[in-house]
Design a protein around this motif. Structure first.
Motif, PDB file in Angstrom:
ATOM      1  N   ILE A 191       0.871  -1.177   0.000  1.00  0.00           N
ATOM      2  CA  ILE A 191       0.000   0.000   0.000  1.00  0.00           C
ATOM      3  C   ILE A 191       0.909   1.229   0.000  1.00  0.00           C
ATOM      4  N   VAL A 192       0.740   2.080  -1.006  1.00  0.00           N
ATOM      5  CA  VAL A 192       1.715   3.126  -1.297  1.00  0.00           C
ATOM      6  C   VAL A 192       1.033   4.492  -1.359  1.00  0.00           C
ATOM      7  N   ASP A 193       1.731   5.496  -0.846  1.00  0.00           N
ATOM      8  CA  ASP A 193       1.302   6.878  -1.062  1.00  0.00           C
ATOM      9  C   ASP A 193       1.509   7.188  -2.548  1.00  0.00           C
ATOM     10  N   PRO A 194       0.452   7.460  -3.303  1.00  0.00           N
ATOM     11  CA  PRO A 194       0.608   7.621  -4.758  1.00  0.00           C
ATOM     12  C   PRO A 194       1.439   8.824  -5.160  1.00  0.00           C
ATOM     13  N   ASP A 195       1.657   9.749  -4.244  1.00  0.00           N
ATOM     14  CA  ASP A 195       2.469  10.929  -4.556  1.00  0.00           C
ATOM     15  C   ASP A 195       3.942  10.725  -4.197  1.00  0.00           C
TER      16      ASP A 195
END
Length: 608
Positions: free
Chosen positions: A415-419
């Motif tokens: 799960i990744v911060d898209p920015d």
């Protein structure tokens, strides 16, 4: 999940043993020379007289006609069709499958791959409402050949003529090719990293694009699915009405090839007209052994409403495994279906909420074989700022989220911060990124889109407890565009980035707003509402319930506005109530919000 090597398929000598595809650590590694075509050849050699695929044809005057292909017959058809394709196309050319659902479609699909070409599973032009998607895919793939049937040939030729290709594709009519043509087939060596087929996306959030699915990806994903869903018993077979141009439909004809099982198929139209047909086919399979099927939410809701057996019918669904996916899973759909079919032996562990995506061939995660479907309730306001905070089910802010279980063997999901491209801790919502040999390498003919989607780099893994543990340090990741969160080691899929309604920096999930809309007024057809944002604000378009076509919508519109304002803090710019069937859907039955938004902006939904 057990990652050891204590699994096996041992019933038929000469067929694939699952241990062949697992290394010493239990990771999925395809043996040299193993691909879908080689597995079919094994089946021909070892269980050639057994049924490979059965098609239930409901188009005749009688209720149903069952048509079967044994593995030997399938092999003969593949070679005959493949020989004809080799006369008009070259290795690596695209071959579009524009045939109706049925055994000819399966034979044509596998034949193109066996002949060393790239299959492009599409659909006959007779499929209503999807001409634009078909045209987009054909212009993009530029097939040198098209395979179809006699029944569809005229419509196919007319459709191709409209496209005005510089060089029109050869039209190969499957059912006119005699078995004797197999003698002219020239064997082709298949490399595991060759492209097997182009899987075109459904077009729910953007125009369809072709995904290059390799033989390595296909084989790996089928093994992952078999292990995760515990399909190791050779007496397990499939039942499916899903269209064969859809990734989930293709998986239902792929997994029997791994170990010589079989699948029973019917058409989507046969299912829609009488969903009992799906249930009857499942019950027939359940009497002979375990049977697995798959479908999106709407199919379970629809079948519970309109597919109940007649009084006194003797149906046994005790050996059925049912995958539910293709969109955020609805606990209401599961509960409704369980209540409807528990009297017929359906196990409370039968339904398996799962997550999949075409760019990963299909399968990503599911719950354990012995587990029941479960949901947590999260605070809506906290979700709006990316946090998963549990609340009581009866809380006014509660939003139900269904667990999609554990990630498949030899696949990683972070799960990744898209920015920032940094991994987020558990209980934080972010974009789901995937890595594994089941992930496709690229989009067809789209290098920049491919780089952005398939070439992502994880900049800052979490360290201890990272969900990237075990993945190569220099791994590239697939950006799915889906939003999710880990809670207690299980994956929850909350929505899609492209669908989010963002107002004043807060993220609102359209399916949550749509659920509120459906509950706000009996004039709304349950499950048939679309919420999206425009420059003018949030818009809701909902289909009218049965019997309300002439009713004044004013009270319903006021109720929808009030409910959305109270529960979501959103001011709705416009509400339209439209006739049943007006909302566009994808070829797999999902709500096409992008198309809904476009139709609204074009003024196609009228003034109210």
């Amino acid at each position: 999940m057990d990652r050891g090597t204590g699994h096996g398929l041992v019933e038929h000598d000469g067929l694939l043993q699952i241990e062949e595809c697992l290394d010493s650590r239990g990771d999925v590694v395809l043996p040299p020379g193993v691909n879908l075509i080689s597995l079919i050849d094994r089946n021909i050699a070892n269980v050639g007289d057994e049924v490979a695929y059965r098609y239930l044809d409901y188009t005749g005057s009688s209720d149903v006609r069952a048509v079967e292909l044994t593995w030997t017959q399938l092999g003969r058809r593949m070679r005959a069709i493949g020989a004809r394709l080799q006369q008009v196309s070259s290795r690596g050319d695209r071959v579009a499958i524009l045939a109706p659902q049925g055994l000819d479609y399966i034979a044509g699909f596998f034949a193109a791959i066996k002949a060393g070409m790239i299959a492009v599973p599409l659909f006959a032009p007779e499929l209503q409402g999807h001409a634009e998607r078909l045209e987009t895919a054909l212009r993009d793939a530029r097939p040198s050949s098209v395979v179809t049937t006699t029944a569809a040939a005229e419509a196919v030729r007319a459709s191709l003529a409209k496209l005005e290709f510089a060089r029109s594709p050869h039209v190969v009519i499957i059912d006119e090719i005699p078995d004797a043509a197999e003698d002219a087939f020239v064997p082709v060596d298949i490399d595991v990293d060759d492209v097997s087929h182009l899987q075109y996306t459904s077009g729910s959030t953007r125009p369809p694009v072709g995904i290059e699915i390799t033989h390595r990806a296909v084989g790996t994903n089928l093994i992952q699915m078999i292990l995760s869903i515990d399909l190791l018993d050779r007496n397990t077979h499939g039942v499916s009405w899903l269209p064969l141009y859809h990734d989930m439909g293709l998986s239902m004809i792929g997994f029997p090839a791994v170990y010589g099982g079989h699948s029973t198929l019917l058409s989507p139209t046969a299912f829609i007209r009488r969903p009992q047909r799906w249930i009857h086919a499942l019950a027939a399979g359940s009497r002979r052994g375990r049977v697995v099927t798959a479908a999106p939410n709407f199919a379970y809701e629809y079948t519970a409403q309109r597919g109940l057996p007649t009084a006194g019918e003797d149906l046994d669904l005790s050996n059925v495994v049912m995958i539910i996916g293709s969109e955020p899973v609805s606990m209401d759909a599961i509960a409704t279906f369980n209540a409807a079919f528990a009297p017929y032996g359906l196990s409370p562990t039968a339904i398996k909420p799962s997550y999949g995506i075409a760019e990963a061939t299909l399968f990503v995660s599911t719950i354990a074989p012995a587990a029941r479907a479960t949901a947590v309730h999260l605070d809506r306001d906290q979700l709006a700022v990316g946090r998963a905070v549990r609340v009581d089910a009866d809380a006014t802010s509660a939003v139900a989220q269904v667990s999609c279980g554990q990630i498949a063997h030899s696949q990683w999901a972070v799960i990744v911060d898209p920015d920032s491209h940094g991994e987020l801790p558990d209980a934080r919502v972010g974009e789901i990124w995937l890595h594994g040999n089941n992930v496709a390498p690229r989009y067809w003919g789209r290098p920049e889109d491919s780089r952005l989607t398939f070439g992502a780099k994880l900049r800052s893994p979490r360290g201890v407890g990272s969900h990237a543990d075990g993945a190569p340090i220099d791994a590239t990741w697939l950006r799915t565009g889906d939003l999710g969160v880990y809670l207690d080691g299980e994956l929850y899929v909350t929505g899609r980035l492209a669908d989010l309604v963002v107002i004043d920096g807060r993220q609102h999930y359209p399916q949550d707003v749509e659920s509120t809309t459906s509950a706000a007024s009996p004039m709304v057809r349950q499950g048939y509402a679309a919420a999206f944002s425009t420059d003018g604000g949030v818009v809701i378009v909902a289909e009218r319930a049965s019997g309300t076509r002439r009713a004044d919508p004013a009270a319903a519109i006021d109720a929808i506005r009030a409910a959305v304002s109270d529960q979501h803090g959103l001011s709705v710019a416009d509400v339209r109530l439209v006739p049943a069937g007006a909302l566009p859907r994808t070829t797999s039955g999902k709500l096409a919000r992008l198309a809904c938004r476009s139709a609204y902006l074009r003024g196609e939904f009228g003034s109210r």
